[in-house]
Design a protein around this motif. Structure first.
Motif, PDB file in Angstrom:
ATOM      1  N   UNK A 181      54.680  39.113  31.095  1.00 30.87           N
ATOM      2  CA  UNK A 181      56.037  38.949  31.627  1.00 30.87           C
ATOM      3  C   UNK A 181      56.077  37.837  32.676  1.00 30.87           C
ATOM      4  N   UNK A 182      55.022  37.759  33.491  1.00 31.97           N
ATOM      5  CA  UNK A 182      54.958  36.712  34.510  1.00 31.97           C
ATOM      6  C   UNK A 182      54.854  35.334  33.872  1.00 31.97           C
ATOM      7  N   UNK A 183      54.099  35.226  32.791  1.00 33.39           N
ATOM      8  CA  UNK A 183      53.972  33.942  32.102  1.00 33.39           C
ATOM      9  C   UNK A 183      55.319  33.470  31.558  1.00 33.39           C
ATOM     10  N   UNK A 184      56.105  34.407  31.021  1.00 33.84           N
ATOM     11  CA  UNK A 184      57.439  34.050  30.518  1.00 33.84           C
ATOM     12  C   UNK A 184      58.292  33.495  31.652  1.00 33.84           C
ATOM     13  N   UNK A 185      58.245  34.145  32.821  1.00 29.74           N
ATOM     14  CA  UNK A 185      59.039  33.680  33.965  1.00 29.74           C
ATOM     15  C   UNK A 185      58.562  32.323  34.460  1.00 29.74           C
ATOM     16  N   UNK A 186      57.260  32.106  34.453  1.00 31.22           N
ATOM     17  CA  UNK A 186      56.736  30.796  34.862  1.00 31.22           C
ATOM     18  C   UNK A 186      57.201  29.699  33.908  1.00 31.22           C
ATOM     19  N   UNK A 187      57.228  30.006  32.613  1.00 28.54           N
ATOM     20  CA  UNK A 187      57.724  29.030  31.630  1.00 28.54           C
ATOM     21  C   UNK A 187      59.201  28.727  31.867  1.00 28.54           C
ATOM     22  N   UNK A 188      59.988  29.759  32.179  1.00 31.23           N
ATOM     23  CA  UNK A 188      61.416  29.554  32.471  1.00 31.23           C
ATOM     24  C   UNK A 188      61.591  28.669  33.700  1.00 31.23           C
TER      25      UNK A 188
END
Length: 631
Positions: free
Chosen positions: A192-199
């Protein structure tokens, strides 16, 4: 899938083996029956022999003649099709069931002698019969003759996949959730953190991450007991769960006494205010145990997430360090990360570690150790070691060992893992080249980092290094953690496919701790599943851990993949793992890590005939062999 992998899968299919045994039995008796009996008598005897075998296999087995009329169904098929064999006999197969292609949704013509002869393994299908609609099933069909001529019968084997689907769902839950708090676990949170970092990087969306570490939790465990500690953790989890925006924010238990909160789509100032509220909420909570009121506090590390924040590992590492800074100041406070934060740099040992790692490369302070991975089958367990995991050790100027938990995170933080992995590959190949010709049965497993998989030059480097060394690729096994594989699924698949075609094997490490599902495992043609040691070390008393190990082992058997248990420390654990069916064990209960030069020396002595059959080196200490014999 290559021919070797296909053969392995077939060997692990009980039904396929039974069909093979049937063919062998019929062939062996064909000549005798042909000479001694009439054609009708031959057919009846062969048919009865086949029925006897069908009665003993666990799969649903259906025998039909070449026109599609049922001759016999075994008890498993009776249960699946919800009918009796005597009722099914002489009925046309479509009166009892239909098989559909799960993709095209068209009937499967399993009464095709040509197709039946070409089918090499169980194939997916949907089963429709009385009381069942579109049941997920797999099938295998074989055509043969009971009279020695052209094919006149078909044997259809069906495997109900309901148990596998349930096992997949159970495993998926265990992989994504912490058992005590029912919160998301660390591995799922990292996704989930990786998705937010990509955003944040691609769209400029602002998020924030805070890590909360309980200050006095060890005292709670030591004074009140682990039951109180578990209850305390569950209570804190409920507090945090009720305090966040469930529709937007993400909460997880990321460590024994640590929680992570990902505040999504929020300004840093507002996220900081909410983090401070969570700290105050924990401080104000009264925990009642045995009639006594107890209080606890939390140290909080806070990091805003913006377009240039960095990778998942870096964010988690910085937040953890910020927590340590807060604890070092007395706890019950919040520390905010800022670029060039001197206190963060101090705790991370930034300047020191860059210099120490560079010095370690220049002065050859790294050394390779090897820890045996041993078959758990009692007889194989006593044989000489032949399968090892390669471990990296770092020694300072005084010869003192430095824990990998210190230098590996630093190497990851400064993107030095590809350099480390190249060094390991080069040194290992150089070390084993001298024994490769006569000891090609040995296997050495090399751990690979996610950074190396991301490096486009790493795979060509490995291929060239293997070629130049002259070491048979079959001696090399590459270990990739489940989290790394899932985060880099396409790169991992390419890496695995490329080196497997050359003969290398692969192991999926830390299996059971990530968020992968059964479908991910099917995309990765690995040879071994390494069950994470956290499930093994307390397996004698931890029912959840034991259930997880059993689940992973069942999946390994279904996928024709060998299972390896880590943290095997005692004879009692070894015995339990044998009962479960685990294939290999690794841990201090089998052998401590051994310097690689000693391993090489042992196998050179073996070549020279100075090692006895039970693995003892003449004139050497035999403690490990005795310990294994006791186990």
């Amino acid at each position: 899938m290559n021919e070797a992998a296909t053969s392995s899968a077939l060997i692990h299919s009980i039904a396929y083996v039974m069909v093979f045994l049937l063919g062998a039995a019929l062939a062996a008796g064909a000549w005798w029956f042909y000479r001694r009996r009439s054609p009708l008598s031959n057919r009846l005897v062969h048919e009865n022999l086949l029925i006897d075998i069908m009665m003993s296999i666990p799969e649903s087995a259906i025998l039909a003649n070449k026109n599609g009329f049922i001759v016999f169904i075994n008890p498993a098929a009776e249960r699946l099709l919800r009918t009796q064999s005597r009722s099914a006999r002489a009925k046309y197969h479509s009166e009892l069931f239909h098989l559909l292609d799960p993709i095209k949704q068209v009937p499967i013509n399993w009464l095709d002698a040509k197709q039946a002869g070409q089918q090499a393994r169980f194939q997916p299908c949907l089963l429709n019969c009385t009381g069942l609609q579109d049941l997920e099933t797999t099938f295998l069909v074989r055509s043969f003759s009971l009279e020695g001529g052209s094919a006149d019968h078909f044997l259809l084997l069906l495997q109900d996949q309901a148990e596998l689907v349930a096992l997949q769902a159970h495993l998926a839950y265990l992989q994504k959730n912490d058992q005590h708090t029912r919160l998301m676990n660390r591995k799922a949170f990292e996704v989930a953190l990786k998705v937010s970092l990509d955003e944040a990087r691609q769209q400029g969306v602002k998020h924030a991450f805070c890590q909360l570490a309980l200050d006095q939790f060890k005292a709670v465990n030591d004074t009140l007991g682990h039951s109180a500690g578990d209850a305390f953790i569950e209570r804190i989890a409920d507090l945090l769960k009720n305090a966040i925006d469930k529709k937007r924010d993400v909460l997880a238990r990321i460590g024994g006494d640590e929680f992570g909160v990902l505040f999504r789509e929020i300004e840093p100032v507002e996220a900081l205010r909410k983090s401070e509220q969570l700290r105050h909420l924990i401080m104000s909570h009264e925990f009642i145990w045995d009639g006594q009121i107890h209080h606890i506090t939390a140290s909080v590390g806070f990091i805003p997430i913006q377009s240039q924040t960095g990778t998942t590992n870096r964010v988690m590492s910085i937040a953890d360090t910020a927590c340590r800074v807060a604890k070092s100041k007395g706890g019950n406070r919040l520390h905010v990360y800022r670029p060039d934060d001197p206190e963060i740099s101090k705790h991370r040992g930034q300047v020191v570690w860059i210099g120490r790692l560079k010095q370690a490369f220049e002065q050859e302070q790294f050394q390779l150790y090897a820890q045996p991975i041993q078959p758990l089958e009692p007889k194989e367990f006593l044989r000489p070691f032949h399968h090892y995991e390669i471990l990296l050790r770092l020694f300072d100027d005084s010869g003192k060992s430095i824990s990998p938990d210190e230098f590996i995170p630093a190497a990851e933080y400064y993107s030095m893992m590809p350099m480390l992995d190249r060094w390991v590959v080069k040194k290992l190949l150089r070390a084993i080249a001298g024994i490769a010709r006569k000891q090609s049965h040995l296997v050495f497993a090399i751990n690979l980092s996610g950074q190396s998989l991301d490096d486009p030059q790493f795979l060509p480097y490995v291929q060239e290094a293997i070629k130049l060394s002259g070491v048979p690729p079959t001696m090399l096994c590459f270990e990739i953690t489940e989290r790394v594989a899932i985060n880099n699924i396409e790169l991992a698949r390419k890496f695995i496919d490329t080196l497997k075609t050359q003969g290398c094997s692969f192991s999926l490490d830390d299996f059971g701790t990530g968020v992968s599902s059964f479908s991910y495992l099917k995309q990765l043609p690995v040879d071994y599943l390494k069950i994470d040691g956290s499930f093994i070390k307390d397996i004698l008393t931890d029912d959840v851990g034991r259930a997880m190990v059993q689940s992973v082992n069942q999946i390994g058997q279904l996928m024709a993949v060998k299972t390896i248990a880590e943290y095997v420390e005692t004879p009692q654990i070894i015995q339990l793992l044998r009962e479960i069916g685990i294939d290999f064990g690794q841990g201090y209960g089998i052998s401590k890590p051994i310097p690689l030069p000693q391993i090489i020396e042992r196998h050179i002595e073996e070549q020279a005939g100075k090692v006895t059959k039970d693995g003892k080196m003449i004139g050497k200490d035999t403690k490990h062999t005795k310990d294994r014999a006791a186990a």
